[in-house]
Design a protein around this motif. Structure first.
Motif, PDB file in Angstrom:
ATOM      1  N   SER A  66     -33.095   0.519  55.983  1.00  0.00           N
ATOM      2  CA  SER A  66     -33.207  -0.189  57.258  1.00  0.00           C
ATOM      3  C   SER A  66     -33.017   0.824  58.385  1.00  0.00           C
ATOM      4  O   SER A  66     -32.389   1.862  58.205  1.00  0.00           O
ATOM      5  CB  SER A  66     -32.168  -1.303  57.339  1.00  0.00           C
ATOM      6  N   ASP A  70     -32.208  -1.171  64.224  1.00  0.00           N
ATOM      7  CA  ASP A  70     -32.335  -2.618  63.979  1.00  0.00           C
ATOM      8  C   ASP A  70     -31.007  -3.254  63.597  1.00  0.00           C
ATOM      9  O   ASP A  70     -30.957  -4.420  63.196  1.00  0.00           O
ATOM     10  CB  ASP A  70     -33.329  -2.877  62.830  1.00  0.00           C
ATOM     11  N   LYS A  71     -29.961  -2.468  63.671  1.00  0.00           N
ATOM     12  CA  LYS A  71     -28.668  -2.922  63.171  1.00  0.00           C
ATOM     13  C   LYS A  71     -28.269  -4.284  63.753  1.00  0.00           C
ATOM     14  O   LYS A  71     -27.869  -5.185  63.019  1.00  0.00           O
ATOM     15  CB  LYS A  71     -27.604  -1.859  63.511  1.00  0.00           C
ATOM     16  N   ASP A  72     -28.413  -4.425  65.065  1.00  0.00           N
ATOM     17  CA  ASP A  72     -27.942  -5.663  65.696  1.00  0.00           C
ATOM     18  C   ASP A  72     -28.727  -6.878  65.226  1.00  0.00           C
ATOM     19  O   ASP A  72     -28.145  -7.875  64.819  1.00  0.00           O
ATOM     20  CB  ASP A  72     -28.026  -5.542  67.225  1.00  0.00           C
ATOM     21  N   GLU A  73     -30.057  -6.770  65.276  1.00  0.00           N
ATOM     22  CA  GLU A  73     -30.824  -7.959  64.914  1.00  0.00           C
ATOM     23  C   GLU A  73     -30.684  -8.298  63.424  1.00  0.00           C
ATOM     24  O   GLU A  73     -30.788  -9.451  63.034  1.00  0.00           O
ATOM     25  CB  GLU A  73     -32.289  -7.830  65.330  1.00  0.00           C
ATOM     26  N   LEU A  74     -30.465  -7.288  62.612  1.00  0.00           N
ATOM     27  CA  LEU A  74     -30.329  -7.568  61.173  1.00  0.00           C
ATOM     28  C   LEU A  74     -28.971  -8.193  60.838  1.00  0.00           C
ATOM     29  O   LEU A  74     -28.887  -9.121  60.051  1.00  0.00           O
ATOM     30  CB  LEU A  74     -30.474  -6.275  60.361  1.00  0.00           C
ATOM     31  N   ASP A  76     -26.113  -8.897  63.120  1.00  0.00           N
ATOM     32  CA  ASP A  76     -25.329  -9.735  64.033  1.00  0.00           C
ATOM     33  C   ASP A  76     -25.330 -11.220  63.677  1.00  0.00           C
ATOM     34  O   ASP A  76     -24.298 -11.882  63.804  1.00  0.00           O
ATOM     35  CB  ASP A  76     -25.777  -9.544  65.487  1.00  0.00           C
ATOM     36  N   PRO A  77     -26.474 -11.775  63.243  1.00  0.00           N
ATOM     37  CA  PRO A  77     -26.476 -13.216  62.958  1.00  0.00           C
ATOM     38  C   PRO A  77     -25.389 -13.642  61.980  1.00  0.00           C
ATOM     39  O   PRO A  77     -24.902 -14.778  62.043  1.00  0.00           O
ATOM     40  CB  PRO A  77     -27.866 -13.446  62.366  1.00  0.00           C
TER      41      PRO A  77
ATOM     42  N   ASP B  11     -34.129   4.067  72.094  1.00  0.00           N
ATOM     43  CA  ASP B  11     -34.181   3.052  73.137  1.00  0.00           C
ATOM     44  C   ASP B  11     -33.397   3.530  74.343  1.00  0.00           C
ATOM     45  O   ASP B  11     -32.363   4.149  74.217  1.00  0.00           O
ATOM     46  CB  ASP B  11     -33.548   1.733  72.656  1.00  0.00           C
TER      47      ASP B  11
END
Lengths: 98, 322
Positions: A66, A70-74, A76-77, B11
């Motif tokens: 990964s 993308d850590k947050d979107e993967l 955080d949920p 980013d």
């Protein structure tokens, strides 16, 4: 040394099972021309003190990872779903074995 | 995997990225290979980790020198295992350096063409068997002092390699102290040999911690980036404080006229290493610099046929499968 840069030997990721019944765990990597040599090198480099009962070697290039971005979107949920943990629930005093 | 995929997505503005990085490091978060990191952080780590790896590889030579002449089969087996560990440590560290985006070939090339540095200590000769004791006790002792804080280094792969290395180093130090103990309880000649080894290895061991903090080029940034946890002088002081009582136990004299214990501070006061000698050894003018590199080069060249044969064999096998 004026020799032209040699072609890299492929990189292999090394996983060890330290005892029967446990997962294989990533310990590092080795360079080797083929799988057989990767196992031999992994044995010499990572198991000089009885660290393993089994070795996996995996060509590093075949691992799909990964993206750290993308850590947050993967992940955080999952953080907001604390009801997935047993400690979320209150067990009334006097109730046992639950 | 680690050495590929370094073209991370970026980013935000560069300053914001930098700030986020500094904040993560300050919060003791580990930096992993594919994470964004400032170029200077990457360069500093490549330099430090590869110098460390080269030191392990060159460090095999002073001890390798005594394998065939170890005084007993037990000592020989132990020394062989120790030298094999050094090779292993070099390999863990090269692998960690490679995760920063440099190839093994480039790293080896930098060592062989003489422009990479390695620890100054390995440019001193091992003249007697007692040197095997002094190296284990003092050199590995100093290395442990340096390396234990590195287990908490902000860069994940380096920190993990150091955990493995530190576990193994402690065998190295104990086997050295055992040799020193045996010699210092032996005949007067054996004890004199132990003293002679301490005399020759003491100052070079103190130099292993590097120049004084006031003259150390990379210290401040490395400490902010949590690559380094203690300063050179702090570690050197710690080493002297733990080692002097060990020398007393052995009944040996530390070769420093100004050495004394200061009860007020609880620390030893000690003399200055010969910094001119230190700089000369770093410049390549130590007693064994040329010999060490020549040996490494010839070992590399002598091994060429093995590497070629292995590659040819793999190619042949791959063709058969196809």
């Amino acid at each position: 040394m004026s020799a032209p840069p040699r072609e890299q030997w492929p990189l292999w990721e090394v996983f060890l099972r330290s005892r029967n019944g446990l997962h294989h765990q990533h310990v590092g990597s080795v360079h080797a021309v083929d799988a057989e040599m990767a196992i031999e090198n992994a044995r010499d480099v990572y198991t000089r003190r009885g660290e393993a009962v089994s070795i996996w070697v995996v060509p590093s290039a075949t691992i799909v990872a990964s993206d750290p971005a993308d850590k947050d979107e993967l992940f955080d949920p999952a953080l907001s779903k604390i009801y997935r943990h047993p400690t979320f629930y209150e067990v009334p005093d006097g109730v046992a074995n639950i | 995997m680690y050495s590929q995929a370094l073209d991370e997505r970026e980013d935000g503005a560069p300053e914001a990225r930098n700030e986020r990085f500094e904040a993560r490091v300050a919060a003791e978060e580990k930096v992993e290979p594919n994470d964004w990191m400032p170029d200077a952080y990457r360069r500093t780590l490549i330099r430090q980790v590869s110098q460390h790896a080269h030191s392990e590889i060159i460090g095999m030579q002073p001890e390798g020198n005594w394998i065939t002449r170890a005084p007993s089969l037990r000592r020989k087996a132990i020394l062989l295992a120790k030298v094999q560990d050094e090779a292993g440590h070099g390999l863990y560290l090269y692998a960690a350096a490679e995760t920063l985006g440099i190839t093994r070939e480039e790293l080896v090339e930098q060592l062989l063409d003489g422009h990479a540095k390695y620890s100054s200590i390995f440019n001193y000769p091992t003249l007697t068997w007692a040197d095997m004791g002094a190296i284990g006790w003092l050199v590995d002792g100093a290395a442990i002092m340096n390396q234990i804080p590195l287990c908490r280094c902000s860069y994940g792969p380096y920190a993990r390699a150091m955990v493995r290395i530190c576990k193994e180093e402690s065998f190295h130090q104990r086997q050295g102290f055992e040799i020193m103990t045996t010699l210092s309880r032996g005949t007067p000649e054996q004890k004199a040999m132990a003293q002679d080894a301490l005399d020759r290895w003491w100052w070079p061991s103190l130099m292993m911690f590097g120049p004084h903090d006031s003259e150390s080029v990379h210290s401040d940034t490395s400490i902010r980036w949590k690559i380094k946890r203690f300063s050179n002088d702090e570690l050197r002081q710690k080493f002297v404080d733990v080692t002097v009582p060990q020398a007393e136990f052995l009944g040996l004299r530390v070769p420093d006229e100004s050495l004394r214990f200061d009860a007020a501070t609880g620390h030893h006061v000690f003399g200055e290493p010969d910094w001119d000698e230190f700089r000369a050894v770093l410049r390549g003018e130590g007693p064994c610099n040329r010999q060490r590199l020549e040996h490494r080069r010839s070992a590399h060249d002598d091994g060429a046929w093995v590497r070629e044969a292995a590659a040819a064999h793999a190619e042949k096998k791959a063709r058969r499968v196809a």
